[in-house]
Design a protein around this motif. Structure first.
Motif, PDB file in Angstrom:
ATOM      1  N   ALA A 303       0.841  -1.239  -0.165  1.00 23.57           N
ATOM      2  CA  ALA A 303       0.198  -0.121   0.030  1.00 23.57           C
ATOM      3  C   ALA A 303       0.631   1.234   0.055  1.00 23.57           C
ATOM      4  O   ALA A 303       0.600   2.182  -0.652  1.00 23.57           O
ATOM      5  CB  ALA A 303      -0.808  -0.018   1.292  1.00 23.57           C
ATOM      6  N   ILE A 304       2.022   1.070   0.606  1.00 23.28           N
ATOM      7  CA  ILE A 304       2.941   2.402   0.758  1.00 23.28           C
ATOM      8  C   ILE A 304       3.513   2.763  -0.598  1.00 23.28           C
ATOM      9  O   ILE A 304       3.359   3.694  -1.169  1.00 23.28           O
ATOM     10  CB  ILE A 304       3.870   2.192   2.040  1.00 23.28           C
ATOM     11  N   GLN A 305       4.002   1.665  -0.987  1.00 22.35           N
ATOM     12  CA  GLN A 305       4.546   1.477  -2.520  1.00 22.35           C
ATOM     13  C   GLN A 305       3.538   2.063  -3.431  1.00 22.35           C
ATOM     14  O   GLN A 305       3.948   2.980  -4.352  1.00 22.35           O
ATOM     15  CB  GLN A 305       5.209   0.330  -2.705  1.00 22.35           C
ATOM     16  N   MET A 306       2.536   1.728  -3.521  1.00 24.72           N
ATOM     17  CA  MET A 306       1.394   2.255  -4.500  1.00 24.72           C
ATOM     18  C   MET A 306       1.111   3.788  -4.151  1.00 24.72           C
ATOM     19  O   MET A 306       1.020   4.432  -5.188  1.00 24.72           O
ATOM     20  CB  MET A 306       0.002   1.313  -4.247  1.00 24.72           C
ATOM     21  N   LYS A 307       0.958   4.160  -2.726  1.00 24.24           N
ATOM     22  CA  LYS A 307       0.839   5.424  -2.630  1.00 24.24           C
ATOM     23  C   LYS A 307       2.036   6.094  -3.223  1.00 24.24           C
ATOM     24  O   LYS A 307       1.583   7.544  -3.651  1.00 24.24           O
ATOM     25  CB  LYS A 307       0.529   5.736  -1.072  1.00 24.24           C
ATOM     26  N   VAL A 308       3.221   5.876  -2.770  1.00 24.04           N
ATOM     27  CA  VAL A 308       4.297   6.771  -3.256  1.00 24.04           C
ATOM     28  C   VAL A 308       4.566   6.613  -4.501  1.00 24.04           C
ATOM     29  O   VAL A 308       4.787   7.930  -5.431  1.00 24.04           O
ATOM     30  CB  VAL A 308       5.602   6.238  -2.349  1.00 24.04           C
ATOM     31  N   GLY A 309       4.401   5.410  -5.134  1.00 24.42           N
ATOM     32  CA  GLY A 309       4.841   5.256  -6.686  1.00 24.42           C
ATOM     33  C   GLY A 309       3.824   5.548  -7.512  1.00 24.42           C
ATOM     34  O   GLY A 309       4.251   6.093  -8.906  1.00 24.42           O
ATOM     35  N   ASP A 310       2.410   5.488  -7.326  1.00 25.44           N
ATOM     36  CA  ASP A 310       1.581   5.851  -8.245  1.00 25.44           C
ATOM     37  C   ASP A 310       1.145   7.360  -8.428  1.00 25.44           C
ATOM     38  O   ASP A 310       0.610   7.731  -7.443  1.00 25.44           O
ATOM     39  CB  ASP A 310       0.320   4.966  -8.143  1.00 25.44           C
ATOM     40  N   LYS A 311       1.524   8.195  -9.431  1.00 24.26           N
ATOM     41  CA  LYS A 311       1.123   9.615  -9.159  1.00 24.26           C
ATOM     42  C   LYS A 311       0.192   9.918 -10.201  1.00 24.26           C
ATOM     43  O   LYS A 311      -0.081  11.178 -10.630  1.00 24.26           O
ATOM     44  CB  LYS A 311       2.586  10.536  -9.434  1.00 24.26           C
ATOM     45  N   ARG A 312      -0.475   8.991 -10.702  1.00 21.66           N
ATOM     46  CA  ARG A 312      -1.623   9.342 -11.798  1.00 21.66           C
ATOM     47  C   ARG A 312      -3.101  10.065 -10.968  1.00 21.66           C
ATOM     48  O   ARG A 312      -3.157   9.878  -9.775  1.00 21.66           O
ATOM     49  CB  ARG A 312      -2.336   7.949 -12.177  1.00 21.66           C
ATOM     50  N   ASP A 313      -3.585  10.786 -11.625  1.00 16.16           N
ATOM     51  CA  ASP A 313      -4.699  11.464 -11.190  1.00 16.16           C
ATOM     52  C   ASP A 313      -5.837  10.641 -11.131  1.00 16.16           C
ATOM     53  O   ASP A 313      -6.132   9.921 -11.851  1.00 16.16           O
ATOM     54  CB  ASP A 313      -4.746  12.955 -12.113  1.00 16.16           C
TER      55      ASP A 313
END
Length: 313
Positions: A303-313
């Motif tokens: 979840a942390i990696q998705m939050k940090v790495g996914d910058k899509r709007d």
């Protein structure tokens, strides 16, 4: 509203109710459910039901099949706080994660960029060769590494021959070298696996962006970091999550290479879970609690990696 959208909307009668489906539409719907339900049932029976049973089991104590509800109910989870072996295995696992995963993914990125060069000769050979370790059995390659890094193995023979050492090194008998062997084994096997993902991502990069960077005077390194890497972010995120989850759940290397030794200093959490659940006096309740802690760690990191790495709007 477009004509196509109007056609897709279900027709309604004057009372506002949906019109009944035609017999042909009903048959198609039933056919779809007929294919979907068996798979859903299998997933539920083979995955979610065992997970639920493991959760119930984590609140029980006892040896073998003689289990009773724990008192207090969270006894198995409280026990982990005082379990020195569990804390050691968590430290070992996080050490492998912090050292091995960045080195592996950076190496995979560099190798993929080299193998994607259209002027590279024997490209198919190099791509196949770098992927071969990922196709080898985990047990087989672990046994090969044990042989190579044995006291009288190939590595020591070579180092003695070149005069780099005077006495054979006990690679698997010392904490530092044993951890190093596990990290080298992970790098050897999984780097090529990630190279394939990065090669696929490189094939989808718009070549016009590379040409534009070249026309603007950007060199190969600047183009790689400013143009190539940003377009590969979704694939990089995927490999980071996969590599993180795989390292946290790692079992084969710890069990087959070092048996967790010396003195549990190379044992991973999954290896300890196996020892608790199936070795000596099996404690299934505590083992189930350990499995859920590992699951929570994997879920939180993902979840942390998705939050940090996914910058899509």
């Amino acid at each position: 509203m477009t004509p196509a959208t109007m056609l897709k909307r279900p027709e309604r009668n004057k009372g506002g109710a949906k019109r009944q489906l035609s017999p042909a539409a009903k048959r198609r719907s039933l056919t779809g459910w007929a294919f979907l339900i068996p798979a859903a049932v299998l997933i539920g029976v083979m995955m979610f039901w065992p997970m639920f049973q493991a959760l119930i089991l984590s609140f029980q104590t006892g040896r073998g099949t003689n289990l009773d509800w724990a008192d207090p109910l969270l006894f198995n989870y409280d026990r982990m706080l005082d379990d020195d072996v569990f804390r050691l295995t968590m430290t070992n696992t996080l050490l492998y994660l912090v050292i091995q995963v960045p080195i592996m993914l950076i190496s995979a990125l560099v190798l993929a960029n080299i193998l994607n060069n259209p002027r590279l000769r024997w490209k198919s050979f190099w791509r196949t060769a770098i992927f071969v370790p990922a196709a080898i059995s985990l047990v087989s390659y672990s046994l090969v590494f044990r042989t190579i890094f044995a006291t009288d193995g190939l590595v020591n023979d070579f180092l003695l021959w070149v005069g780099f050492i005077d006495l054979p090194i006990n690679w698997l008998g010392e904490t530092g070298t044993a951890r190093l062997v596990i990290i080298l084994g992970l790098l050897w096997r999984w780097t090529g696996f990630n190279v394939i993902f990065y090669l696929a991502a490189l094939q989808n990069i718009d070549p016009t962006t590379l040409e534009a960077a070249k026309m603007d005077g950007a060199g190969p390194i600047r183009t790689f970091f400013s143009v190539t890497i940003p377009q590969m972010k979704p694939m990089i995120l995927l490999t980071v999550i996969m590599s993180t989850n795989g390292t946290i759940q790692m079992f084969d290397e710890s069990y087959n290479l070092t048996r967790g030794g010396p003195a549990n200093t190379t044992m991973t959490m999954s290896h300890y879970l196996y020892e608790v659940s199936f070795q000596n006096n099996p404690n299934f309740g505590y083992g189930a609690a350990l499995s859920y802690v590992i699951l929570i760690i994997v879920a939180v990191l993902a979840a942390i990696q998705m939050k940090v790495g996914d910058k899509r709007d």
